[in-house]
Design a protein around this motif. Structure first.
Motif, PDB file in Angstrom:
ATOM      1  N   VAL A   1      32.171  37.183  27.014  1.00  0.00           N
ATOM      2  CA  VAL A   1      30.923  37.946  26.842  1.00  0.00           C
ATOM      3  C   VAL A   1      30.170  37.437  25.609  1.00  0.00           C
ATOM      4  CG1 VAL A   1      29.972  40.232  26.296  1.00  0.00           C
ATOM      5  CG2 VAL A   1      31.710  40.003  28.066  1.00  0.00           C
ATOM      6  N   GLU A   2      30.890  37.225  24.503  1.00  0.00           N
ATOM      7  CA  GLU A   2      30.236  36.768  23.273  1.00  0.00           C
ATOM      8  C   GLU A   2      29.550  35.418  23.453  1.00  0.00           C
ATOM      9  OE1 GLU A   2      33.149  39.017  20.014  1.00  0.00           O
ATOM     10  OE2 GLU A   2      33.132  36.826  20.069  1.00  0.00           O
ATOM     11  N   GLY A   3      30.155  34.554  24.285  1.00  0.00           N
ATOM     12  CA  GLY A   3      29.591  33.216  24.450  1.00  0.00           C
ATOM     13  C   GLY A   3      28.673  33.084  25.662  1.00  0.00           C
ATOM     14  N   GLY A   4      28.457  34.165  26.399  1.00  0.00           N
ATOM     15  CA  GLY A   4      27.601  34.097  27.588  1.00  0.00           C
ATOM     16  C   GLY A   4      28.202  33.245  28.701  1.00  0.00           C
ATOM     17  N   TYR A   5      29.530  33.331  28.842  1.00  0.00           N
ATOM     18  CA  TYR A   5      30.242  32.506  29.825  1.00  0.00           C
ATOM     19  C   TYR A   5      30.615  33.292  31.087  1.00  0.00           C
ATOM     20  CZ  TYR A   5      31.753  29.233  26.033  1.00  0.00           C
ATOM     21  OH  TYR A   5      31.844  28.327  25.013  1.00  0.00           O
ATOM     22  N   THR A   6      30.827  32.543  32.170  1.00  0.00           N
ATOM     23  CA  THR A   6      31.587  33.046  33.321  1.00  0.00           C
ATOM     24  C   THR A   6      33.042  32.693  33.050  1.00  0.00           C
ATOM     25  OG1 THR A   6      29.797  32.766  34.911  1.00  0.00           O
ATOM     26  CG2 THR A   6      32.022  32.704  35.798  1.00  0.00           C
ATOM     27  N   LEU A   7      33.944  33.673  33.205  1.00  0.00           N
ATOM     28  CA  LEU A   7      35.357  33.424  32.908  1.00  0.00           C
ATOM     29  C   LEU A   7      36.077  32.880  34.139  1.00  0.00           C
ATOM     30  CD1 LEU A   7      37.703  33.753  30.868  1.00  0.00           C
ATOM     31  CD2 LEU A   7      38.064  36.040  31.813  1.00  0.00           C
ATOM     32  N   VAL A   8      36.779  31.760  33.941  1.00  0.00           N
ATOM     33  CA  VAL A   8      37.460  31.095  35.051  1.00  0.00           C
ATOM     34  C   VAL A   8      38.958  31.062  34.759  1.00  0.00           C
ATOM     35  CG1 VAL A   8      37.472  29.020  36.475  1.00  0.00           C
ATOM     36  CG2 VAL A   8      35.426  29.592  35.180  1.00  0.00           C
ATOM     37  N   THR A   9      39.769  31.602  35.666  1.00  0.00           N
ATOM     38  CA  THR A   9      41.218  31.563  35.449  1.00  0.00           C
ATOM     39  C   THR A   9      41.899  30.718  36.517  1.00  0.00           C
ATOM     40  OG1 THR A   9      41.511  33.609  36.677  1.00  0.00           O
ATOM     41  CG2 THR A   9      41.347  33.802  34.277  1.00  0.00           C
ATOM     42  N   GLY A  10      43.140  30.329  36.219  1.00  0.00           N
ATOM     43  CA  GLY A  10      43.857  29.391  37.084  1.00  0.00           C
ATOM     44  C   GLY A  10      44.755  30.057  38.109  1.00  0.00           C
ATOM     45  N   HIS A  11      44.519  31.321  38.442  1.00  0.00           N
ATOM     46  CA  HIS A  11      45.369  31.980  39.441  1.00  0.00           C
ATOM     47  C   HIS A  11      45.353  31.193  40.760  1.00  0.00           C
ATOM     48  CE1 HIS A  11      44.478  35.363  36.680  1.00  0.00           C
ATOM     49  NE2 HIS A  11      45.731  35.676  36.949  1.00  0.00           N
ATOM     50  N   ASN A  12      46.551  30.894  41.264  1.00  0.00           N
ATOM     51  CA  ASN A  12      46.646  30.155  42.528  1.00  0.00           C
ATOM     52  C   ASN A  12      47.012  31.090  43.676  1.00  0.00           C
ATOM     53  OD1 ASN A  12      49.474  30.557  42.444  1.00  0.00           O
ATOM     54  ND2 ASN A  12      49.714  28.750  41.137  1.00  0.00           N
ATOM     55  N   LEU A  13      47.180  30.511  44.856  1.00  0.00           N
ATOM     56  CA  LEU A  13      47.473  31.321  46.045  1.00  0.00           C
ATOM     57  C   LEU A  13      48.787  32.086  45.893  1.00  0.00           C
ATOM     58  CD1 LEU A  13      46.866  32.114  49.013  1.00  0.00           C
ATOM     59  CD2 LEU A  13      48.098  30.056  49.686  1.00  0.00           C
TER      60      LEU A  13
ATOM     61  N   ARG B   1      39.787  45.625  43.944  1.00  0.00           N
ATOM     62  CA  ARG B   1      39.318  44.736  42.870  1.00  0.00           C
ATOM     63  C   ARG B   1      39.939  43.353  42.937  1.00  0.00           C
ATOM     64  NH1 ARG B   1      40.832  48.465  38.507  1.00  0.00           N
ATOM     65  NH2 ARG B   1      41.072  49.987  40.152  1.00  0.00           N
ATOM     66  N   GLN B   2      40.813  43.093  43.905  1.00  0.00           N
ATOM     67  CA  GLN B   2      41.415  41.756  43.992  1.00  0.00           C
ATOM     68  C   GLN B   2      40.512  40.838  44.806  1.00  0.00           C
ATOM     69  OE1 GLN B   2      45.453  41.475  45.505  1.00  0.00           O
ATOM     70  NE2 GLN B   2      45.497  39.268  45.165  1.00  0.00           N
ATOM     71  N   SER B   3      39.887  39.898  44.118  1.00  0.00           N
ATOM     72  CA  SER B   3      38.889  39.077  44.795  1.00  0.00           C
ATOM     73  C   SER B   3      38.736  37.738  44.082  1.00  0.00           C
ATOM     74  CB  SER B   3      37.565  39.847  44.760  1.00  0.00           C
ATOM     75  OG  SER B   3      36.500  39.011  45.076  1.00  0.00           O
ATOM     76  N   PRO B   4      38.305  36.683  44.795  1.00  0.00           N
ATOM     77  CA  PRO B   4      38.058  35.399  44.118  1.00  0.00           C
ATOM     78  C   PRO B   4      36.932  35.509  43.087  1.00  0.00           C
ATOM     79  CG  PRO B   4      38.083  35.128  46.513  1.00  0.00           C
ATOM     80  CD  PRO B   4      38.102  36.603  46.247  1.00  0.00           C
ATOM     81  N   VAL B   5      36.061  36.498  43.259  1.00  0.00           N
ATOM     82  CA  VAL B   5      34.965  36.707  42.315  1.00  0.00           C
ATOM     83  C   VAL B   5      34.911  38.183  41.945  1.00  0.00           C
ATOM     84  CG1 VAL B   5      32.458  36.656  41.987  1.00  0.00           C
ATOM     85  CG2 VAL B   5      33.558  34.883  43.347  1.00  0.00           C
ATOM     86  N   LEU B   6      34.934  38.468  40.653  1.00  0.00           N
ATOM     87  CA  LEU B   6      34.715  39.849  40.197  1.00  0.00           C
ATOM     88  C   LEU B   6      33.383  39.872  39.477  1.00  0.00           C
ATOM     89  CD1 LEU B   6      37.786  41.602  38.541  1.00  0.00           C
ATOM     90  CD2 LEU B   6      36.462  42.315  40.538  1.00  0.00           C
ATOM     91  N   GLU B   7      32.434  40.553  40.059  1.00  0.00           N
ATOM     92  CA  GLU B   7      31.114  40.613  39.432  1.00  0.00           C
ATOM     93  C   GLU B   7      31.195  41.391  38.126  1.00  0.00           C
ATOM     94  OE1 GLU B   7      28.648  38.935  40.385  1.00  0.00           O
ATOM     95  OE2 GLU B   7      29.263  38.383  42.408  1.00  0.00           O
ATOM     96  N   ALA B   8      30.287  41.098  37.205  1.00  0.00           N
ATOM     97  CA  ALA B   8      30.231  41.853  35.948  1.00  0.00           C
ATOM     98  C   ALA B   8      29.553  43.188  36.244  1.00  0.00           C
ATOM     99  CB  ALA B   8      29.434  41.074  34.912  1.00  0.00           C
ATOM    100  N   THR B   9      30.363  44.249  36.332  1.00  0.00           N
ATOM    101  CA  THR B   9      29.807  45.549  36.704  1.00  0.00           C
ATOM    102  C   THR B   9      29.264  46.294  35.488  1.00  0.00           C
ATOM    103  OG1 THR B   9      32.039  46.397  36.525  1.00  0.00           O
ATOM    104  CG2 THR B   9      31.255  45.881  38.753  1.00  0.00           C
ATOM    105  N   HIS B  10      29.286  45.625  34.328  1.00  0.00           N
ATOM    106  CA  HIS B  10      28.859  46.254  33.077  1.00  0.00           C
ATOM    107  C   HIS B  10      28.409  45.107  32.168  1.00  0.00           C
ATOM    108  CE1 HIS B  10      29.264  48.177  29.146  1.00  0.00           C
ATOM    109  NE2 HIS B  10      29.254  49.340  29.765  1.00  0.00           N
ATOM    110  N   PRO B  11      27.399  45.319  31.297  1.00  0.00           N
ATOM    111  CA  PRO B  11      26.941  44.203  30.444  1.00  0.00           C
ATOM    112  C   PRO B  11      28.037  43.639  29.548  1.00  0.00           C
ATOM    113  CG  PRO B  11      25.471  46.111  30.266  1.00  0.00           C
ATOM    114  CD  PRO B  11      26.606  46.537  31.127  1.00  0.00           C
TER     115      PRO B  11
END
Ligand code: AMP
Ligand code: FES
Ligand code: ZN
Ligand code: ZN
Length: 322
Positions: free
Chosen positions: A153-165, A186-196
């Motif tokens: 959030v501080e850096g204005g990034y999208t967070l990417v993790t290495g969770h595999n199948l 809430r288990q999904s390949p993409v979790l939208e930012a539901t809060h700023p």
């Protein structure tokens, strides 16, 4: 076994895809697949700033490598948890990341958050002090989630993790056996930012088997930390991974279809109601969104009351590499 692309000797055979490839073609195939999933699940675009959470393991290092090869703007974040376990686990993990950067991507930028330096205790110390738990896994998980989110959030990034199948299918099995509908929602390949103050979170490797990522790292020449966290032994997720591997042996592709059919059901709105029911507010101390009243679980475990001082590390992030 021959490579489907060139007829040379295959380095990997993927029974579930009915596809065998040599090393060279495998190193081409993996980024193509990652790019396909990024587009399919609308994870991010080339303009987005990405923050890859790197642990020093095969998945996150390979992921960082693939994203940089694909030309994405991807910085890394490493969280030093202070786990020793007789094998100097955290320091070794950090070392693998530094070596990886020096070998492949000397220009890449790595944010390092050392938990002990920043907050005053290592994760095992915190777990013992506050919960009297020798197994620090749950305390560790909540700290990792909080810190990754903060840095993103501080850096204005999208967070990417290495969770595999294998990770995703194990969590899915665990949640399904208990019908944890809220977690399933809430288990999904993409979790939208539901809060700023929530970062967008994505998992580009969610359709890759663990052994496929290990093969990528080995063929590419990425040296990673082979050992699991010393505290992971006996963890329930490892038990479910073993069960799913047995299933996969008898029925190749079972793991992938278990996960993909779940995603389809989720897409069709099967868990929508549970998703809508979560009410968030900002933590009174750190401001991160939480469903708990008052303080978030991170601030609770660090004992941050109204009179607690802001730790120095909150004010700026030490940056290594580059
Ligand atoms: P795990 O929870 O250990 O299965 O790891 C899942 C993902 O979380 C990894 O693929 C990384 O993206 C990230 N991760 C785990 N540990 C760390 C760490 N110490 N620092 C940064 N990211 C991490
Ligand atoms: Fe966190 Fe093992 S307890 S990685
Ligand atoms: Zn080939
Ligand atoms: Zn908080």
């Amino acid at each position: 076994m021959k490579c489907k692309a060139c007829g040379g000797p295959a380095a990997i055979n993927m029974r579930h895809h009915k596809l065998a490839l040599c090393g060279e073609h495998y190193l081409e195939w993996v980024p193509q697949q990652v790019q396909r999933f990024i587009e399919k699940y609308q994870m991010f675009s080339p303009q987005d700033k990405l923050l890859v959470a790197v642990s020093g393991g095969k998945d996150s290092l390979s992921l960082w490598d693939v994203l940089l090869r694909l030309g994405y703007r991807a910085d890394g974040v490493y969280i030093g948890l202070g786990i020793d376990g007789g094998v100097n686990y955290s320091d070794q993990s950090h070392e693998k990341i530094v070596q990886f950067m020096a070998k492949f991507w000397p220009q890449a930028k790595l944010h390092v958050v050392d938990v002990e330096q920043t907050y005053g205790m290592t994760i095992p110390e915190l777990s013992l002090a506050r919960r009297r738990e020798a197994k620090p896994c749950s305390v560790c998980g909540l700290n990792k989630r909080h810190i990754m989110n903060r840095v993103a959030v501080e850096g204005g990034y999208t967070l990417v993790t290495g969770h595999n199948l294998d990770d995703e299918a194990a969590v899915l099995m665990q949640n399904t056996l208990r019908w944890q509908v809220g977690y399933l929602a809430r288990q999904s390949p993409v979790l939208e930012a539901t809060h700023p103050k929530f970062a967008r979170k994505v998992k580009p490797l969610c359709r890759f088997y663990e052994r496929e990522m290990a093969a990528y790292a080995i063929v590419r020449g990425i040296d990673y930390i082979y050992d699991e966290c010393p505290h992971a032994e006996g963890a329930t997720t490892l038990f479910y991974k073993t069960l799913l591997n047995q299933l996969e042996t008898n029925s190749p592709g079972a793991k992938l279809s278990f996960y993909l059919e779940f995603l389809r059901a989720r897409q069709e709105g099967l868990f929508q109601k549970a998703h809508d029911e979560v009410v968030l507010h900002e933590c009174e101390y750190c401001g991160q969104p939480t469903s708990a009243p008052g303080l978030c679980s991170f601030c609770r475990i660090w004992d941050r009351g109204a009179d607690a001082r802001e730790p120095a590390g909150e004010l700026g992030l030490p940056v290594a590499g580059g």
